[in-house]
Motif scaffolding. Structure first.
Motif, mmCIF file in Angstrom:
data_model
loop_
_atom_site.group_PDB
_atom_site.id
_atom_site.type_symbol
_atom_site.label_atom_id
_atom_site.label_comp_id
_atom_site.label_asym_id
_atom_site.label_seq_id
_atom_site.Cartn_x
_atom_site.Cartn_y
_atom_site.Cartn_z
ATOM 1 N N ARG A 1 -9.943 14.450 4.308
ATOM 2 C CA ARG A 1 -8.936 15.473 4.471
ATOM 3 C C ARG A 1 -9.274 16.681 3.628
ATOM 4 O O ARG A 1 -8.759 17.737 3.906
ATOM 5 N N ASN A 2 -10.597 16.946 2.797
ATOM 6 C CA ASN A 2 -10.812 17.873 2.075
ATOM 7 C C ASN A 2 -12.207 18.259 2.327
ATOM 8 O O ASN A 2 -12.941 18.176 1.196
ATOM 9 N N PRO A 3 -12.527 18.574 3.280
ATOM 10 C CA PRO A 3 -14.060 18.878 3.724
ATOM 11 C C PRO A 3 -14.583 20.107 2.695
ATOM 12 O O PRO A 3 -15.718 19.811 2.547
ATOM 13 N N ALA A 4 -13.956 21.099 2.488
ATOM 14 C CA ALA A 4 -14.501 22.112 1.631
ATOM 15 C C ALA A 4 -14.716 21.624 0.427
ATOM 16 O O ALA A 4 -15.822 21.768 -0.208
ATOM 17 N N PHE A 5 -13.750 20.814 -0.298
ATOM 18 C CA PHE A 5 -14.097 20.034 -1.531
ATOM 19 C C PHE A 5 -15.342 19.046 -1.301
ATOM 20 O O PHE A 5 -16.170 19.272 -2.477
ATOM 21 N N ALA A 6 -15.399 18.312 -0.470
ATOM 22 C CA ALA A 6 -16.487 17.570 -0.417
ATOM 23 C C ALA A 6 -17.875 18.181 -0.057
ATOM 24 O O ALA A 6 -18.876 17.828 -0.859
ATOM 25 N N THR A 7 -17.906 19.326 0.467
ATOM 26 C CA THR A 7 -19.173 20.163 0.791
ATOM 27 C C THR A 7 -19.394 20.745 -0.529
ATOM 28 O O THR A 7 -20.691 20.776 -0.790
ATOM 29 N N MET A 8 -18.617 21.228 -1.452
ATOM 30 C CA MET A 8 -18.795 21.815 -2.569
ATOM 31 C C MET A 8 -19.508 20.852 -3.513
ATOM 32 O O MET A 8 -20.528 20.903 -4.433
ATOM 33 N N MET B 1 0.607 -1.113 0.079
ATOM 34 C CA MET B 1 -0.177 0.095 -0.110
ATOM 35 C C MET B 1 0.874 1.299 0.185
ATOM 36 O O MET B 1 0.414 2.443 -0.024
ATOM 37 N N THR B 2 2.151 1.157 0.141
ATOM 38 C CA THR B 2 3.098 2.457 0.198
ATOM 39 C C THR B 2 2.928 3.257 -1.045
ATOM 40 O O THR B 2 2.629 4.310 -0.996
ATOM 41 N N SER B 3 2.829 2.687 -2.298
ATOM 42 C CA SER B 3 2.707 3.316 -3.505
ATOM 43 C C SER B 3 1.411 4.231 -3.429
ATOM 44 O O SER B 3 1.241 5.435 -3.840
ATOM 45 N N VAL B 4 0.146 3.419 -3.189
ATOM 46 C CA VAL B 4 -1.031 4.038 -2.868
ATOM 47 C C VAL B 4 -1.141 5.425 -1.883
ATOM 48 O O VAL B 4 -1.764 6.474 -2.467
ATOM 49 N N ARG B 5 -0.638 5.255 -0.861
ATOM 50 C CA ARG B 5 -0.464 6.134 -0.019
ATOM 51 C C ARG B 5 0.328 7.380 -0.295
ATOM 52 O O ARG B 5 -0.139 8.455 -0.572
ATOM 53 N N GLY B 6 1.490 6.985 -0.885
ATOM 54 C CA GLY B 6 2.357 8.154 -1.396
ATOM 55 C C GLY B 6 1.756 8.800 -2.638
ATOM 56 O O GLY B 6 1.728 9.939 -2.487
ATOM 57 N N ALA B 7 1.046 8.327 -3.487
ATOM 58 C CA ALA B 7 0.384 8.831 -4.616
ATOM 59 C C ALA B 7 -0.674 9.532 -4.279
ATOM 60 O O ALA B 7 -0.951 10.991 -4.538
ATOM 61 N N GLU B 8 -1.594 9.272 -3.140
ATOM 62 C CA GLU B 8 -2.397 10.061 -2.563
ATOM 63 C C GLU B 8 -2.159 11.131 -1.772
ATOM 64 O O GLU B 8 -2.633 12.397 -1.995
ATOM 65 N N GLU B 9 -1.161 11.170 -1.172
ATOM 66 C CA GLU B 9 -0.554 12.374 -0.489
ATOM 67 C C GLU B 9 0.025 13.504 -1.253
ATOM 68 O O GLU B 9 -0.051 14.722 -0.896
ATOM 69 N N GLU B 10 0.322 13.366 -2.706
ATOM 70 C CA GLU B 10 0.632 14.219 -3.463
ATOM 71 C C GLU B 10 -0.646 14.922 -4.071
ATOM 72 O O GLU B 10 -0.328 15.800 -4.479
ATOM 73 N N LEU B 11 -1.934 14.558 -3.759
ATOM 74 C CA LEU B 11 -2.855 15.125 -4.615
ATOM 75 C C LEU B 11 -3.456 16.287 -3.833
ATOM 76 O O LEU B 11 -3.140 16.424 -2.679
ATOM 77 N N VAL B 12 -3.642 17.379 -4.918
ATOM 78 C CA VAL B 12 -4.198 18.514 -4.304
ATOM 79 C C VAL B 12 -5.340 18.966 -4.722
ATOM 80 O O VAL B 12 -5.563 18.943 -5.822
ATOM 81 N N LEU B 13 -6.743 18.949 -3.916
ATOM 82 C CA LEU B 13 -7.908 19.121 -4.513
ATOM 83 C C LEU B 13 -8.249 20.764 -4.297
ATOM 84 O O LEU B 13 -7.777 21.374 -3.485
ATOM 85 N N PRO B 14 -9.395 21.214 -5.110
ATOM 86 C CA PRO B 14 -9.620 22.518 -4.851
ATOM 87 C C PRO B 14 -10.298 22.536 -3.383
ATOM 88 O O PRO B 14 -11.100 21.772 -2.827
ATOM 89 N N GLY B 15 -9.729 23.781 -2.990
ATOM 90 C CA GLY B 15 -10.115 23.848 -1.461
ATOM 91 C C GLY B 15 -9.242 23.338 -0.401
ATOM 92 O O GLY B 15 -9.307 23.924 0.735
ATOM 93 N N ALA B 16 -8.117 22.875 -0.799
ATOM 94 C CA ALA B 16 -7.198 22.299 0.043
ATOM 95 C C ALA B 16 -6.136 23.559 0.650
ATOM 96 O O ALA B 16 -5.724 23.276 1.615
ATOM 97 N N ARG B 17 -6.099 24.317 -0.294
ATOM 98 C CA ARG B 17 -5.146 25.655 0.088
ATOM 99 C C ARG B 17 -6.098 26.912 0.137
ATOM 100 O O ARG B 17 -7.123 26.966 -0.243
ATOM 101 N N THR B 18 -5.444 27.831 0.810
ATOM 102 C CA THR B 18 -6.008 29.110 0.894
ATOM 103 C C THR B 18 -5.287 29.771 -0.570
ATOM 104 O O THR B 18 -4.063 29.818 -0.750
ATOM 105 N N GLY B 19 -5.772 30.754 -0.943
ATOM 106 C CA GLY B 19 -5.687 31.490 -2.024
ATOM 107 C C GLY B 19 -4.666 32.603 -1.679
ATOM 108 O O GLY B 19 -3.729 32.995 -2.542
ATOM 109 N N ARG B 20 -4.483 32.922 -0.477
ATOM 110 C CA ARG B 20 -3.903 33.972 0.020
ATOM 111 C C ARG B 20 -2.498 33.511 0.852
ATOM 112 O O ARG B 20 -1.949 34.198 1.484
ATOM 113 N N GLU B 21 -2.216 32.247 0.463
ATOM 114 C CA GLU B 21 -0.799 31.833 1.122
ATOM 115 C C GLU B 21 0.311 32.504 0.391
ATOM 116 O O GLU B 21 0.087 32.774 -0.725
#
Length: 247
Positions: free
Chosen positions: A134-141, A1-21
């Motif tokens: 891990r991405n509640p904003a995206f899930a809610t959208m 499962m290491t490769s699955v976990r590693g690939a998942e951790e690299e994913l960035v979904l809309p809402g995961a970050r703030t635009g003002r970073e």
């Protein structure tokens, strides 16, 4: 499962970050970025702003000015990239769900595929639940997409139809039951369960820090065994034996 976990951790979904970073800001003065790179960064920030604003206010209550404020991007730039709020929300929805589907398909193939279909189903659903937690904003959208109107309902229908690929390795199912209808009904049941959990705010993301699956019994993780059973139970193995659900 290491490769699955590693690939998942690299994913960035809309809402995961703030635009003002700070590291995402475009500072005045000479730039080394091309105009295309600048537009791409501004678009990413706006998609984050879309997901966070819709999650906080609902689709109807989300204003373009609020999206721009959350993204740290001006209204003229918004309209250079999107025709309006509907266009921006659909872009965030489609881009994010395509990313989730790719991650699920990778996990599905790495955890069983045609060799162990129930195990593959569990792997794909584990990644889905983990990403949503891990991405509640995206899930809610995503849960708000019907509020967009006909275009939102079409986008949702396209998303649900795309899940049919995970049933290519499933057994034939009960005799006399149309396979396509059975698959779509199962997918609809999983979708309804996820929407209910999201509406109730059952994310548990504070407990999901690593791994492809959320912790059993916590937030969305409590759904894993139920959803695996909902998916595999209608498809009995040859000889009438129901497939076992992996531990």
């Amino acid at each position: 499962m290491t490769s699955v976990r590693g690939a998942e951790e690299e994913l960035v979904l809309p809402g995961a970050r703030t635009g003002r970073e700070p590291e995402r800001s475009l500072r005045p003065g000479p730039r080394r970025m091309t105009p295309e790179e600048v537009a791409s960064r501004q678009r990413e920030r706006l998609l984050d702003g879309v997901a966070r604003t819709v999650a906080a206010n609902g689709y109807t209550g989300a204003r373009i000015s609020d999206i721009c404020r959350a993204a740290g991007v001006t209204r003229p730039v918004f309209y250079e990239l999107f025709s309006g709020k509907e266009d921006a929300v659909l872009a965030a929805f489609r881009g994010g769900t395509e990313t989730v589907l790719r991650a699920m398909q990778r996990a599905y193939e790495e955890t069983g595929g045609a060799v162990d279909w129930p195990g593959a189903v569990r792997g794909g659903l584990g990644v889905l639940l983990g990403l949503l937690a891990r991405n509640p904003a995206f899930a809610t959208m995503v849960a708000e997409i019907e509020s967009v109107g006909p275009a939102g309902r079409r986008a949702r229908a396209e998303l649900l139809a795309s899940f049919r690929l995970f049933f290519a390795d499933a057994p034939a199912g009960p005799p006399g039951v149309p396979r396509g209808e059975l698959v779509d009904t199962v997918v609809g049941a999983v979708h309804a369960a996820l929407l209910r959990a999201v509406d109730e705010g059952r994310f548990g993301e504070d407990r999901i820090t690593e791994g492809a699956e959320p912790a059993p019994g916590e937030g969305l993780g409590a759904l894993l065994d139920v959803l695996v059973h909902v998916v595999v139970a209608p498809f009995g193995w040859p000889g009438g034996t129901a497939p076992s659900i992996p531990e």
